[in-house]
Design an enzyme around this catalytic site. Structure first.
Site, PDB file in Angstrom:
ATOM      1  N   LYS A 283       0.838  -1.208   0.000  1.00 38.23           N
ATOM      2  CA  LYS A 283       0.000   0.000   0.000  1.00 38.23           C
ATOM      3  C   LYS A 283       0.875   1.261   0.000  1.00 38.23           C
ATOM      4  O   LYS A 283       0.627   2.187  -0.763  1.00 38.23           O
ATOM      5  CB  LYS A 283      -0.892  -0.003   1.250  1.00 38.23           C
ATOM      6  CG  LYS A 283      -1.535   1.336   1.554  1.00 38.23           C
ATOM      7  CD  LYS A 283      -2.327   1.321   2.840  1.00 38.23           C
ATOM      8  CE  LYS A 283      -1.562   1.668   4.087  1.00 38.23           C
ATOM      9  NZ  LYS A 283      -1.300   3.086   4.326  1.00 38.23           N
ATOM     10  N   ASN A 284       1.913   1.251   0.837  1.00 41.23           N
ATOM     11  CA  ASN A 284       2.711   2.472   0.972  1.00 41.23           C
ATOM     12  C   ASN A 284       3.613   2.753  -0.230  1.00 41.23           C
ATOM     13  O   ASN A 284       4.211   3.817  -0.328  1.00 41.23           O
ATOM     14  CB  ASN A 284       3.540   2.429   2.261  1.00 41.23           C
ATOM     15  CG  ASN A 284       2.662   2.632   3.493  1.00 41.23           C
ATOM     16  OD1 ASN A 284       1.459   2.902   3.362  1.00 41.23           O
ATOM     17  ND2 ASN A 284       3.239   2.497   4.666  1.00 41.23           N
TER      18      ASN A 284
ATOM     19  N   CYS B  48      -4.723   8.308   9.925  1.00 41.30           N
ATOM     20  CA  CYS B  48      -4.724   7.635  11.225  1.00 41.30           C
ATOM     21  C   CYS B  48      -4.650   8.667  12.345  1.00 41.30           C
ATOM     22  O   CYS B  48      -3.967   9.674  12.219  1.00 41.30           O
ATOM     23  CB  CYS B  48      -3.487   6.745  11.341  1.00 41.30           C
ATOM     24  SG  CYS B  48      -3.617   5.220  10.439  1.00 41.30           S
TER      25      CYS B  48
ATOM     26  N   ARG C 130       0.960  14.532  13.628  1.00 40.47           N
ATOM     27  CA  ARG C 130       1.370  14.314  12.235  1.00 40.47           C
ATOM     28  C   ARG C 130       1.336  15.602  11.398  1.00 40.47           C
ATOM     29  O   ARG C 130       0.542  15.736  10.456  1.00 40.47           O
ATOM     30  CB  ARG C 130       0.502  13.232  11.583  1.00 40.47           C
ATOM     31  CG  ARG C 130       0.597  11.920  12.293  1.00 40.47           C
ATOM     32  CD  ARG C 130      -0.105  10.817  11.560  1.00 40.47           C
ATOM     33  NE  ARG C 130       0.771  10.160  10.625  1.00 40.47           N
ATOM     34  CZ  ARG C 130       0.453   9.034   9.974  1.00 40.47           C
ATOM     35  NH1 ARG C 130      -0.720   8.491  10.144  1.00 40.47           N
ATOM     36  NH2 ARG C 130       1.290   8.479   9.147  1.00 40.47           N
TER      37      ARG C 130
ATOM     38  N   ASP D 237       5.260   0.512  11.886  1.00 40.40           N
ATOM     39  CA  ASP D 237       4.052  -0.159  11.398  1.00 40.40           C
ATOM     40  C   ASP D 237       3.972  -1.630  11.808  1.00 40.40           C
ATOM     41  O   ASP D 237       2.974  -2.292  11.529  1.00 40.40           O
ATOM     42  CB  ASP D 237       3.968  -0.057   9.861  1.00 40.40           C
ATOM     43  CG  ASP D 237       3.551   1.340   9.418  1.00 40.40           C
ATOM     44  OD1 ASP D 237       3.198   2.154  10.280  1.00 40.40           O
ATOM     45  OD2 ASP D 237       3.579   1.603   8.193  1.00 40.40           O
TER      46      ASP D 237
ATOM     47  N   ARG E 176      -8.151  -0.427   5.222  1.00 42.96           N
ATOM     48  CA  ARG E 176      -7.306   0.573   4.557  1.00 42.96           C
ATOM     49  C   ARG E 176      -6.002  -0.049   4.051  1.00 42.96           C
ATOM     50  O   ARG E 176      -5.415   0.445   3.095  1.00 42.96           O
ATOM     51  CB  ARG E 176      -6.966   1.712   5.524  1.00 42.96           C
ATOM     52  CG  ARG E 176      -8.135   2.616   5.840  1.00 42.96           C
ATOM     53  CD  ARG E 176      -7.689   3.793   6.692  1.00 42.96           C
ATOM     54  NE  ARG E 176      -6.432   4.329   6.179  1.00 42.96           N
ATOM     55  CZ  ARG E 176      -5.481   4.845   6.937  1.00 42.96           C
ATOM     56  NH1 ARG E 176      -5.609   4.918   8.235  1.00 42.96           N
ATOM     57  NH2 ARG E 176      -4.381   5.298   6.386  1.00 42.96           N
TER      58      ARG E 176
END
Ligand code: UD1
Length: 418
Positions: free
Chosen positions: A22-23, A116, A121, A305, A397
């Protein structure tokens, strides 16, 4: 909102293929905005973040064909340069559109990001970096509005912290900037390498990616390209931990083991029996796991993560473990929920202390963010009795069909649609 009903106590076995990262997929899909030519992607994960990004780009007028795990993207005609709150609040990675849009069109407008709920952030590193290339920003009614006078111009940019997103944003912006851009203290995550490899196929001139210093020579336009997204190291790591927690033998395939070195080292130190090849990992059952202490840090350090998943495993290991979270503040939201399932974890500032040898018991729990959710699934699969996990959308997600994949290995997980 969907729920997962998880019956604990079933072991898993067999082999599992890891889906695309995903990233990696998110910045690479965004990078298509830099080019008038078609970008074809394969191994794109079917996860909600990717689907939301596709929606966002379609809203700009980008033409996207999506079949299974393939995308064909053409951004030759863009009719809107504004990203609204509705999409951006769901996914912080939307901020990545700033760099490419400013670089190609000289303007962009994006709602302040969400994503998130882990810490504050901020996006200061993104904005400072893009400003150094000549963009200017102001905040108008909750939107960041960026403008470039004529064209972005290469510069030397030293990041105060190797932010993954800021490195990607500045890197994409610099591809079409005039002259040379040097990004120092850049993030070295594998996803940056994957993005760079794709940009190079598109005609960008980039050196040093995967190291702390990235050098980009600006080009005037890009060409059509095809790229295969790397596999998801966090999903792979999650399966390894699942097998260890369930004392199960499992083969994990389509994984770049080199990107999982830090996790593999920690697990082996704890006593895990693992055997790796370049693209697969075998987990053996029967290992007696003992406690350890780790600190999360930027790649090649231990990934934040995988912190929540490792914490679930530590609850079952022998002795007292510690985790120091150095990347995000407030990334221990899974702790109270794991404690509801029978864990014994205390948090003081950025350090969690985990007392091992616990027995998980089924309960009602709430997912608070993407990686927190999966740590609860892992604990629930191990628990006595049944667990209901609420707010599964966080999980969707980043994990493709999680209940189906784990179900095919022997786990008992059902989705209840609401
Ligand atoms: C990316 C990953 C995410 C992962 C994280 C760290 C994607 C889509 N997401 O997130 O899964 O957990 O890397 O490996 O790739 N920061 C600032 N100012 C900024 C930018 C970041 O202070 O302008 C801070 C953040 O608040 C955080 C730290 O830097 O404390 C790391 O953030 P960053 O590396 O940017 O993470 P993301 O790119 O958001």
């Amino acid at each position: 909102m969907d729920k997962l009903i998880i019956k604990g106590g079933y072991t898993i076995s067999g082999s599992v293929n890891v889906h695309g990262a995903k990233n990696s997929a998110l910045p690479i899909i965004v990078s298509s905005l830099l080019s008038e030519k078609t970008l074809k992607l394969s191994n794109v994960p079917n996860v909600v973040d990717v689907l939301n990004l596709i929606k966002l780009l379609k809203n700009y007028g980008v033409k996207i064909e999506h079949k299974k795990n393939k995308l064909k993207i053409n951004s030759s005609k863009i009719n809107n340069l504004s990203a609204d709150y509705d999409v951006v609040r769901k996914m912080r990675a939307s901020i990545l559109i700033l760099g490419p849009l400013l670089s190609r069109f000289g303007e962009a407008r994006i709602s302040l990001p969400g994503g998130c709920a882990i810490g504050t952030r901020p996006i200061d590193i993104h904005l400072t970096g893009l400003s150094k290339l000549g963009a200017s920003f102001e905040i108008q009614n909750g939107f960041i509005v960026g403008n470039v006078k004529s064209q972005l111009v290469g510069n030397s940019i030293k990041l105060p912290f190797p932010s993954v997103g800021a490195t990607e944003n500045i890197l994409m912006a610099s591809v079409l900037a005039k002259g040379e851009t040097k990004i120092s203290n850049a993030a070295r995550e594998p996803e940056i390498e994957d993005l760079s490899n794709c940009l190079i196929k598109m005609g960008a001139k980039i050196e040093g990616y995967g190291t702390k210093t990235i050098l980009v020579q600006g080009v005037t336009n890009l060409k059509k390209a095809e790229h295969h997204i790397i596999s998801d190291r966090i999903v792979a790591g999650t399966y390894i931990i699942a097998a260890l927690m369930l004392n199960s033998a499992l083969e994990i395939k389509y994984v770049n083991t080199i990107y999982l070195k830090s996790l593999i080292n920690v697990l082996k130190k704890m006593g895990a029996k693992l055997k790796e090849t370049k693209n697969s990992i075998r987990v053996f059952k029967g290992a007696k796991l003992k406690s350890t202490s780790i600190s999360t840090s930027p790649y090649p350090g231990f990934p934040t993560d995988l912190q929540a998943q490792l914490m679930s495993l530590m609850c079952l290991s022998d002795g007292k473990s510690k985790i120091k979270e150095t990347i995000f503040e407030n990334r221990f939201m899974h702790v109270p929920e794991l404690n509801r399932l029978g864990a014994n974890i205390t948090v003081e500032k950025d350090v969690a202390t985990i007392i091992g040898n616990q027995t998980f018991k089924g309960a009602q729990v709430m997912a608070s963010d993407l990686r927190a959710s999966i740590s609860l699934v892992l604990a629930a699969m191990n628990a006595n009795g049944q667990t209901t996990l609420n707010r599964v959308y966080h999980l969707d997600r980043g994990y493709e069909n999680i209940e189906k994949t784990l179900g095919s290995l022997g786990a008992k997980i059902k989705r209840k649609k609401n």
